[in-house]
Enzyme design. Structure first.
Site, PDB file in Angstrom:
ATOM      1  N   CYS A 122     -50.036  19.241   7.753  1.00  0.00           N
ATOM      2  CA  CYS A 122     -49.710  20.428   7.889  1.00  0.00           C
ATOM      3  C   CYS A 122     -48.933  21.279   6.767  1.00  0.00           C
ATOM      4  O   CYS A 122     -49.125  22.156   6.134  1.00  0.00           O
ATOM      5  CB  CYS A 122     -48.767  20.812   9.169  1.00  0.00           C
ATOM      6  SG  CYS A 122     -48.597  22.429   9.753  1.00  0.00           S
ATOM      7  N   CYS A 123     -47.889  20.435   6.397  1.00  0.00           N
ATOM      8  CA  CYS A 123     -47.146  20.870   5.153  1.00  0.00           C
ATOM      9  C   CYS A 123     -47.974  20.848   3.875  1.00  0.00           C
ATOM     10  O   CYS A 123     -47.419  21.818   3.105  1.00  0.00           O
ATOM     11  CB  CYS A 123     -45.806  19.697   5.012  1.00  0.00           C
ATOM     12  SG  CYS A 123     -44.436  20.147   6.009  1.00  0.00           S
ATOM     13  N   CYS A 205     -40.044  26.085   9.245  1.00  0.00           N
ATOM     14  CA  CYS A 205     -40.666  26.777  10.254  1.00  0.00           C
ATOM     15  C   CYS A 205     -40.319  26.627  11.494  1.00  0.00           C
ATOM     16  O   CYS A 205     -39.736  25.570  11.940  1.00  0.00           O
ATOM     17  CB  CYS A 205     -41.900  26.017  10.024  1.00  0.00           C
ATOM     18  SG  CYS A 205     -42.852  26.231   8.691  1.00  0.00           S
ATOM     19  N   CYS A 208     -40.826  23.263  13.689  1.00  0.00           N
ATOM     20  CA  CYS A 208     -40.238  21.931  13.225  1.00  0.00           C
ATOM     21  C   CYS A 208     -38.645  22.267  12.778  1.00  0.00           C
ATOM     22  O   CYS A 208     -38.312  21.458  12.243  1.00  0.00           O
ATOM     23  CB  CYS A 208     -40.954  21.805  11.982  1.00  0.00           C
ATOM     24  SG  CYS A 208     -42.841  21.519  12.082  1.00  0.00           S
ATOM     25  N   CYS A 231     -40.700  18.443   3.152  1.00  0.00           N
ATOM     26  CA  CYS A 231     -41.844  18.853   3.506  1.00  0.00           C
ATOM     27  C   CYS A 231     -42.843  18.628   2.268  1.00  0.00           C
ATOM     28  O   CYS A 231     -43.955  18.685   2.532  1.00  0.00           O
ATOM     29  CB  CYS A 231     -41.958  20.333   3.454  1.00  0.00           C
ATOM     30  SG  CYS A 231     -41.064  21.408   2.232  1.00  0.00           S
TER      31      CYS A 231
HETATM   32 FE1  SF4 Z   1     -46.428  22.952   9.336  1.00  0.00          FE
HETATM   33 FE2  SF4 Z   1     -43.907  22.262  10.294  1.00  0.00          FE
HETATM   34 FE3  SF4 Z   1     -44.369  22.088   7.805  1.00  0.00          FE
HETATM   35 FE4  SF4 Z   1     -44.200  24.320   8.737  1.00  0.00          FE
HETATM   36  S1  SF4 Z   1     -42.697  22.335   8.404  1.00  0.00           S
HETATM   37  S2  SF4 Z   1     -45.777  23.585   7.399  1.00  0.00           S
HETATM   38  S3  SF4 Z   1     -45.025  24.259  10.837  1.00  0.00           S
HETATM   39  S4  SF4 Z   1     -45.341  20.812   9.459  1.00  0.00           S
END
Ligand code: SF4
Length: 235
Positions: A122-123, A205, A208, A231
């Protein structure tokens, strides 16, 4: 990478490492002055909109400086509000980067809540890739990293080499403490994210990030309960 590009990168890396040594004891403004003098329009500040301290410092050195913000689609409303306020009242040029896919498009391809199942992916999709693309036109970027934030940041150089992106990475407040930040914010009336007044010490985010508990380090609320601490933007 061609031989010419490799030589240019090696020269930049040497320049960054030398500057890191030379500027270790310099003030944040002196470090930013070096970056602006060396890279001109090829220099930008990145901001998570936790606060606008580095953006404020950089705008004193170069009014209208580019401030790059990554809108992952998962930010708190307060973070987007801070971005809008910075854009409205500060002498900076806010540039918002977005991932290639909206959250809905990502959900459709990877399934919902990828952040819970595979936060690294996701990151990578929502932070690392967009920043990599957004920084292409810059030779150097500034961050708000501080050595006192967490053990993983304890050796952050004030100027270093970003091997992943082949760019110079400037951390003008690397030596600052939280007290230094608070004093600068108070002295200059710098915009800060309202969540900092609500138990959050590091704002990322929404899915998280949680409030920190007494005695935890500043980034303990990020990806809490997981081994993940960064991240991918800074490691
Ligand atoms: Fe995704 Fe969490 Fe990374 Fe944001 S901090 S990009 S929601 S995994």
């Amino acid at each position: 990478m061609t031989t010419t590009q490799a030589t240019a990168a090696a020269d930049l890396k040497a320049l960054a490492e030398q500057a890191g040594r030379d500027l270790e004891d310099a003030s944040a403004l002196e470090i930013l002055r070096w970056a602006v003098d060396t890279f001109g329009e090829g220099f930008c500040v990145t901001s998570s909109m936790e606060d606008a301290v580095v953006a404020h410092l950089a705008s004193r050195v170069r009014p209208g400086v580019d401030v790059v913000f990554l809108d992952t689609g998962y930010h708190f409303e307060e973070t987007i509000g801070t971005r809008d306020a910075v854009d409205a009242v500060m002498d900076v040029n806010v540039i918002t980067l977005t991932p290639r896919q909206t959250v809905a498009e990502q959900d459709a391809e990877y399934g919902p809540k990828l952040h819970d199942r595979d936060p690294d992916l996701c990151c990578a999709l929502r932070k690392v890739k967009p920043l990599e693309e957004g920084l292409t036109r810059y030779g150097a970027w500034a961050t708000g990293l501080r050595r006192d934030e967490s053990p993983t940041r304890a050796n952050t150089p004030v100027v270093g080499w970003d091997e992943k992106r082949q760019k110079v990475k400037v951390s003008p407040i690397a030596r600052w403490t939280q007290d230094d930040v608070d004093a600068y914010v108070a002295e200059h009336g710098v915009l800060t994210n309202p969540l900092l007044m609500d138990g959050y010490t590091s704002v990322g985010c929404a899915p998280c990030t949680r409030r920190v508990l007494e005695g935890e380090d500043a980034r303990a609320g990020r990806w809490a309960g997981r081994a993940k601490t960064e991240c991918g933007l800074h490691g």
